[in-house]
Design an enzyme around this catalytic site. Structure first.
Site, PDB file in Angstrom:
ATOM      1  N   PRO A  31     -40.177 -99.143 -11.002  1.00 45.78           N
ATOM      2  CA  PRO A  31     -39.018 -98.239 -10.889  1.00 45.78           C
ATOM      3  C   PRO A  31     -37.838 -98.958 -10.239  1.00 45.78           C
ATOM      4  O   PRO A  31     -37.762 -99.091  -9.020  1.00 45.78           O
ATOM      5  CB  PRO A  31     -39.536 -97.104 -10.012  1.00 45.78           C
ATOM      6  CG  PRO A  31     -40.637 -97.723  -9.202  1.00 45.78           C
ATOM      7  CD  PRO A  31     -41.255 -98.787 -10.055  1.00 45.78           C
ATOM      8  N   ASP A  61     -37.250-102.620  -6.178  1.00 47.39           N
ATOM      9  CA  ASP A  61     -38.447-101.903  -6.587  1.00 47.39           C
ATOM     10  C   ASP A  61     -38.612-100.707  -5.647  1.00 47.39           C
ATOM     11  O   ASP A  61     -38.892-100.877  -4.458  1.00 47.39           O
ATOM     12  CB  ASP A  61     -39.659-102.845  -6.491  1.00 47.39           C
ATOM     13  CG  ASP A  61     -40.966-102.193  -6.913  1.00 47.39           C
ATOM     14  OD1 ASP A  61     -40.999-100.957  -7.092  1.00 47.39           O
ATOM     15  OD2 ASP A  61     -41.973-102.925  -7.048  1.00 47.39           O
ATOM     16  N   HIS A  62     -38.466 -99.506  -6.201  1.00 48.07           N
ATOM     17  CA  HIS A  62     -38.481 -98.303  -5.352  1.00 48.07           C
ATOM     18  C   HIS A  62     -39.860 -98.033  -4.760  1.00 48.07           C
ATOM     19  O   HIS A  62     -39.996 -97.244  -3.819  1.00 48.07           O
ATOM     20  CB  HIS A  62     -38.023 -97.092  -6.172  1.00 48.07           C
ATOM     21  CG  HIS A  62     -37.220 -96.114  -5.369  1.00 48.07           C
ATOM     22  ND1 HIS A  62     -37.491 -95.821  -4.046  1.00 48.07           N
ATOM     23  CD2 HIS A  62     -36.144 -95.356  -5.692  1.00 48.07           C
ATOM     24  CE1 HIS A  62     -36.622 -94.929  -3.601  1.00 48.07           C
ATOM     25  NE2 HIS A  62     -35.787 -94.628  -4.577  1.00 48.07           N
ATOM     26  N   ARG A  63     -40.897 -98.671  -5.267  1.00 51.56           N
ATOM     27  CA  ARG A  63     -42.219 -98.494  -4.658  1.00 51.56           C
ATOM     28  C   ARG A  63     -42.290 -99.164  -3.296  1.00 51.56           C
ATOM     29  O   ARG A  63     -43.070 -98.752  -2.424  1.00 51.56           O
ATOM     30  CB  ARG A  63     -43.296 -99.080  -5.581  1.00 51.56           C
ATOM     31  CG  ARG A  63     -43.391 -98.404  -6.947  1.00 51.56           C
ATOM     32  CD  ARG A  63     -44.357 -99.155  -7.847  1.00 51.56           C
ATOM     33  NE  ARG A  63     -43.955-100.549  -8.023  1.00 51.56           N
ATOM     34  CZ  ARG A  63     -44.664-101.450  -8.714  1.00 51.56           C
ATOM     35  NH1 ARG A  63     -45.818-101.089  -9.287  1.00 51.56           N
ATOM     36  NH2 ARG A  63     -44.226-102.685  -8.850  1.00 51.56           N
ATOM     37  N   VAL A  64     -41.482-100.211  -3.114  1.00 51.70           N
ATOM     38  CA  VAL A  64     -41.499-100.983  -1.868  1.00 51.70           C
ATOM     39  C   VAL A  64     -40.299-100.639  -0.998  1.00 51.70           C
ATOM     40  O   VAL A  64     -40.423-100.506   0.224  1.00 51.70           O
ATOM     41  CB  VAL A  64     -41.512-102.495  -2.182  1.00 51.70           C
ATOM     42  CG1 VAL A  64     -41.589-103.315  -0.896  1.00 51.70           C
ATOM     43  CG2 VAL A  64     -42.649-102.857  -3.117  1.00 51.70           C
TER      44      VAL A  64
END
Length: 425
Positions: free
Chosen positions: A225, A397-400
């Site tokens: 994402p 990276d929106h997960r991180v």
């Protein structure tokens, strides 16, 4: 009992690789852990080591040939075992020719002799007939030359006994890429109603590198994402500091070197951002390793500079320059393409003012750097002035990285790049 040396899987998703160079010959004694062959993947050259002590009984895949991952490429005879005994003890086919361990062994017979022995039909290098001489090139080199439209008869080989090797083609590819491509026009028979001509086009076969780039970036855009943050940096002071540094005779620093150093400093300032996503956890790093995008013939490589936060600027510049030169020459090792949490992609030298880049997994972000140009700015006093401004875009990276954390990282980068002396102390 003989030991079969098999083609290793050196890159994620890779189904085959090519032998670039054998570092040993049949009959040579080797020790466990000794490099015996250089294997070419889609993006790098990797040394593969012997897994046991012994003697090379046979080489099954010649330099320049490809083989599937897991397939036999050589046989190792253990201590006290003859080559014949080792071959009988393993379930692999014997090599077509006894002299395929080194390309030079087959090619050497062609030197200084009018009677040139025929190479093995499937695994030996194939001589290419040229004006008054016979030029040897591996099937891999011939395939690359065919794909890029290079006439091998015009290339001076730098390999053993004048053999044309891949690096010789890389030296030719830049002008070939820049030259206009003659596109044949294909006519279609006129129909009863009107004459029609098919559109002109030229199909460029996909290289292994092109396929790898397509696979990884398509995977990135569909599984990671992305979100983007943009900032403008005033770089007049940065350029002035660079000019003063480059007045010396021995040290030449690029703007990109300073960008890499500023990103490393920003990741040191915001350590929570120096991380990547894994299936089980967010992996946070204590050191700063940054990948630097390098344009190469037919694609893009991202070698990783390790320990950037500890490097003096001069050392960093030398390391980046060395990695870029070896990337363009196809001489990077696989481990030099692995690791890191962030990458830098700089298109400013092409005049690109602003762009966004695709994250190269497993990195958590990539900083896209545009050209530094003169633009109007409003000073703190409210007056209008001219300044040199560089636009950067952070793909995250929106997960991180959540939005606030990514914004903190980008703000730290801007502070560092606008105050370059803070990176030098």
């Amino acid at each position: 009992m003989g030991v079969v040396v098999r083609m290793p899987q050196l890159a994620a998703g890779g189904n085959e690789a090519a032998i670039q160079t054998w570092l040993i010959d049949v009959g040579d004694e080797v020790a466990a852990g000794q490099a015996i062959v250089e294997i070419e993947t889609e993006k790098a050259v990797v040394e593969h080591e012997a897994e046991a002590d012994g003697t090379i009984a046979a080489v099954l895949v010649a330099a320049g040939e490809s083989a599937a991952v897991g397939s036999p490429i050589a046989v190792l005879a253990l201590a006290g075992e003859s080559a014949e005994e080792a071959m009988r003890s393993v379930d692999v086919a014997a090599p077509t020719s006894p002299s395929v361990a080194q390309d030079g062994m087959t090619e050497g017979a062609a030197q200084g002799s009018t009677a040139v022995p025929e190479p093995a039909p499937t695994i030996a290098p194939v001589p290419v007939a040229t004006a008054g001489r016979r030029l040897f090139a591996s099937p891999l080199v011939r395939r690359i030359a065919r794909e890029r439209g290079i006439d091998l008869s015009t290339i001076a080989g730098s390999g053993p006994n004048g053999r044309v090797v891949r690096r010789d083609l890389e030296a030719e590819v830049a002008p070939a890429d820049d030259a206009p491509v003659a596109v044949p026009m294909t006519s279609v028979a006129a129909s009863a109603r009107s004459d029609a001509v098919a559109p002109a086009y030229n199909d460029i076969p996909h290289t292994g590198m092109r396929r790898a780039i397509a696979r990884r970036l398509a995977e990135s855009k569909t599984t990671v994402p992305h979100f983007y943050l943009v900032a403008d940096c005033r770089v007049d002071e940065l350029l002035a500091v660079r000019a003063r540094i480059n007045e010396g005779p021995d040290l030449k620093i690029s703007v990109n070197d300073l960008v890499v150093k500023a990103l490393a400093a920003a990741l040191h300032d915001v350590p929570e951002a120096n991380a990547i996503w894994t299936d089980d956890a967010t992996r946070r790093f204590t050191g700063v390793d940054i990948a630097v995008a390098v344009a190469v013939p037919g694609g893009l490589l991202t070698p990783v500079v390790t320990g950037v936060e500890r490097m003096p600027l001069g050392e960093l510049s030398g390391v980046v320059r060395d990695l870029a030169e070896r990337a363009r020459g196809g001489r990077l090792k696989q481990h030099e393409l692995e690791g890191g949490s962030f990458a830098v992609s700089n298109l400013g030298m092409y005049g690109t003012r602003e762009f966004s880049a695709i994250i190269n997994p497993p990195h958590a972000g990539i900083l896209a750097v545009g050209a530094a140009t003169q633009r109007p700015v409003v000073e703190a006093s409210g007056e209008l002035a001219a300044a040199t401004v560089m636009t950067v875009t952070l793909s995250a990276d929106h997960r991180v990285l959540d939005g606030a954390l990514a914004a903190q990282l980008l703000a730290a980068f801007v502070r560092r790049i606008e105050n370059p002396l803070s990176m030098l102390v």
